[in-house]
Motif scaffolding. Structure first.
Motif, short mmCIF file in Angstrom:
data_model
loop_
_atom_site.label_atom_id
_atom_site.label_comp_id
_atom_site.label_asym_id
_atom_site.label_seq_id
_atom_site.Cartn_x
_atom_site.Cartn_y
_atom_site.Cartn_z
N GLU A 67 11.30 49.31 -5.90
CA GLU A 67 10.11 48.77 -5.01
C GLU A 67 10.13 47.36 -4.70
OE1 GLU A 67 6.58 50.47 -6.79
OE2 GLU A 67 7.55 52.55 -6.35
N LYS A 68 10.21 46.46 -5.82
CA LYS A 68 10.29 44.89 -5.48
C LYS A 68 11.57 44.46 -4.73
CE LYS A 68 6.51 44.00 -8.88
NZ LYS A 68 6.19 43.19 -10.00
N ALA A 69 12.57 45.07 -5.14
CA ALA A 69 13.67 44.82 -4.54
C ALA A 69 13.47 45.06 -2.94
CB ALA A 69 15.15 45.47 -4.95
N MET A 70 13.03 46.14 -2.49
CA MET A 70 12.75 46.65 -1.26
C MET A 70 11.73 45.44 -0.56
SD MET A 70 14.77 49.39 -0.59
CE MET A 70 14.10 49.89 1.06
N ASN A 71 10.78 45.15 -1.17
CA ASN A 71 9.86 44.29 -0.68
C ASN A 71 10.59 43.08 -0.44
OD1 ASN A 71 7.73 45.90 -0.65
ND2 ASN A 71 6.94 45.25 -2.67
N PHE A 72 11.54 42.65 -1.29
CA PHE A 72 12.19 41.20 -1.01
C PHE A 72 13.18 41.53 -0.01
CE2 PHE A 72 16.61 39.37 -1.69
CZ PHE A 72 16.15 38.08 -1.56
N MET A 73 13.82 42.41 0.24
CA MET A 73 14.81 42.68 1.43
C MET A 73 13.91 42.62 2.81
SD MET A 73 17.70 45.01 -0.06
CE MET A 73 16.76 46.48 -0.62
N GLU A 74 12.77 43.04 2.72
CA GLU A 74 12.04 43.19 3.93
C GLU A 74 11.12 41.87 4.03
OE1 GLU A 74 9.92 46.55 2.98
OE2 GLU A 74 11.60 47.99 3.16
N MET A 75 11.38 40.85 3.23
CA MET A 75 10.53 39.67 3.12
C MET A 75 9.14 39.76 2.67
SD MET A 75 11.96 37.08 6.08
CE MET A 75 10.89 35.62 5.74
N ASN A 76 8.98 40.90 1.75
CA ASN A 76 7.76 40.94 1.30
C ASN A 76 6.62 41.66 2.35
OD1 ASN A 76 8.16 40.24 -1.45
ND2 ASN A 76 7.53 38.12 -0.87
N ASP A 77 7.46 42.26 3.31
CA ASP A 77 6.51 42.88 4.25
C ASP A 77 6.42 44.37 3.96
OD1 ASP A 77 7.23 44.25 7.82
OD2 ASP A 77 5.62 43.65 6.94
N SER A 78 5.04 44.79 3.55
CA SER A 78 4.90 46.05 2.65
C SER A 78 4.60 46.93 4.22
CB SER A 78 3.69 45.94 2.05
OG SER A 78 2.49 45.57 2.70
N LYS A 79 5.60 47.97 4.19
CA LYS A 79 5.57 48.86 5.16
C LYS A 79 5.02 50.23 4.62
CE LYS A 79 9.54 47.25 7.64
NZ LYS A 79 10.55 47.70 8.84
N LYS A 80 4.25 50.96 5.69
CA LYS A 80 3.74 52.03 5.31
C LYS A 80 5.01 53.18 5.35
CE LYS A 80 -0.15 51.12 8.01
NZ LYS A 80 0.30 49.79 8.97
N ASP A 81 4.76 54.54 4.66
CA ASP A 81 5.98 55.20 4.61
C ASP A 81 6.25 55.79 6.13
OD1 ASP A 81 6.07 55.36 2.06
OD2 ASP A 81 4.87 56.97 1.57
N SER A 82 5.18 55.82 7.09
CA SER A 82 5.38 56.33 8.36
C SER A 82 6.31 55.21 8.99
CB SER A 82 4.06 56.37 9.11
OG SER A 82 3.69 54.96 9.28
N ASP A 83 6.56 54.18 8.71
CA ASP A 83 7.42 53.08 9.40
C ASP A 83 8.91 53.64 9.20
OD1 ASP A 83 5.22 51.58 10.14
OD2 ASP A 83 5.51 49.97 8.90
N TYR A 84 9.20 54.05 7.98
CA TYR A 84 10.63 54.44 7.83
C TYR A 84 10.94 55.77 8.39
CZ TYR A 84 10.23 51.12 3.86
OH TYR A 84 10.17 49.91 3.24
N ASN A 85 10.17 56.49 9.03
CA ASN A 85 10.21 57.73 9.93
C ASN A 85 10.60 57.29 11.27
OD1 ASN A 85 10.12 59.10 7.80
ND2 ASN A 85 7.89 59.58 7.97
N GLU A 86 10.36 56.02 11.50
CA GLU A 86 10.64 55.56 13.18
C GLU A 86 12.16 55.59 13.29
OE1 GLU A 86 8.31 54.27 15.55
OE2 GLU A 86 6.96 55.03 14.02
#
Length: 188
Positions: A67-86
């Motif tokens: 989860e923290k690696a994903m946050n790092f790759m997104e520049m700590n931009d916490s995304k809602k689950d719905s964003d991944y369905n875009e």
């Protein structure tokens, strides 16, 4: 501290050293696109690429580390689950040359020539992309996904550059075998 680029991620109670070069992150994205890898395998590849000492980490911390690696790759931009369905508007692999051309324009130099560039620096250049071919391609994709009418010049561009604009569907080895068998049965 303000202005410093992270080179570690705190997992559990320990600062874990990470790989931060943009090429490493693009390799993670390539794994995420690999239809032959399961979701679990993609997560493992991500952890192995990002964390320098993953083999020394307690496995009970893997989910937090991921989860923290994903946050790092997104520049700590916490995304809602719905964003991944875009719907996807770009693909790091398919659009590689378009992206690097645009990033190089923003950076004023060939970024691939650098021995090292932090992912967040690269992403900063990426976010600075303005008008140009890559932006035009993404704009046409967005209009097509929303079923909006293309301007005359966009429609002409699309007709001439359909291969560049349309995002390619990725198939697993099994799906490709099934398609070939179906073609054989249909005599195509």
């Amino acid at each position: 501290m303000i202005g410093e680029l992270p080179k570690t991620i705190k997992v559990g109670k320990k600062e874990e050293p990470i790989r931060t070069d943009f090429r490493d992150i693009l390799n993670v994205f390539a794994a995420f696109n690999d239809q032959n890898l399961s979701v679990e395998e993609k997560a493992i590849v991500c952890l192995r690429i990002i964390y320098k000492n993953i083999d020394e980490m307690d496995s009970s911390l893997y989910m937090e580390a991921y989860e923290k690696a994903m946050n790092f790759m997104e520049m700590n931009d916490s995304k809602k689950d719905s964003d991944y369905n875009e719907p996807k508007l770009m693909d790091w692999e398919q659009d590689e040359q378009l992206i690097f051309s645009a990033v190089n324009k923003v950076a004023g130099t060939e970024v691939r020539s650098f021995e090292y560039m932090h992912w967040w620096t690269f992403l900063g250049y990426y976010m600075g992309i303005g008008e140009g071919l890559f932006a035009d391609v993404v704009n046409i994709r967005q209009k097509k996904l929303k079923h909006k009418k293309l301007e005359k010049h966009e429609a002409e561009f699309y007709r001439k550059n359909r291969e560049m604009v349309d995002l390619k569907t990725r198939y697993t080895k099994e799906e490709l075998k099934e398609k070939e068998e179906l073609k054989r049965l249909l005599g195509i």
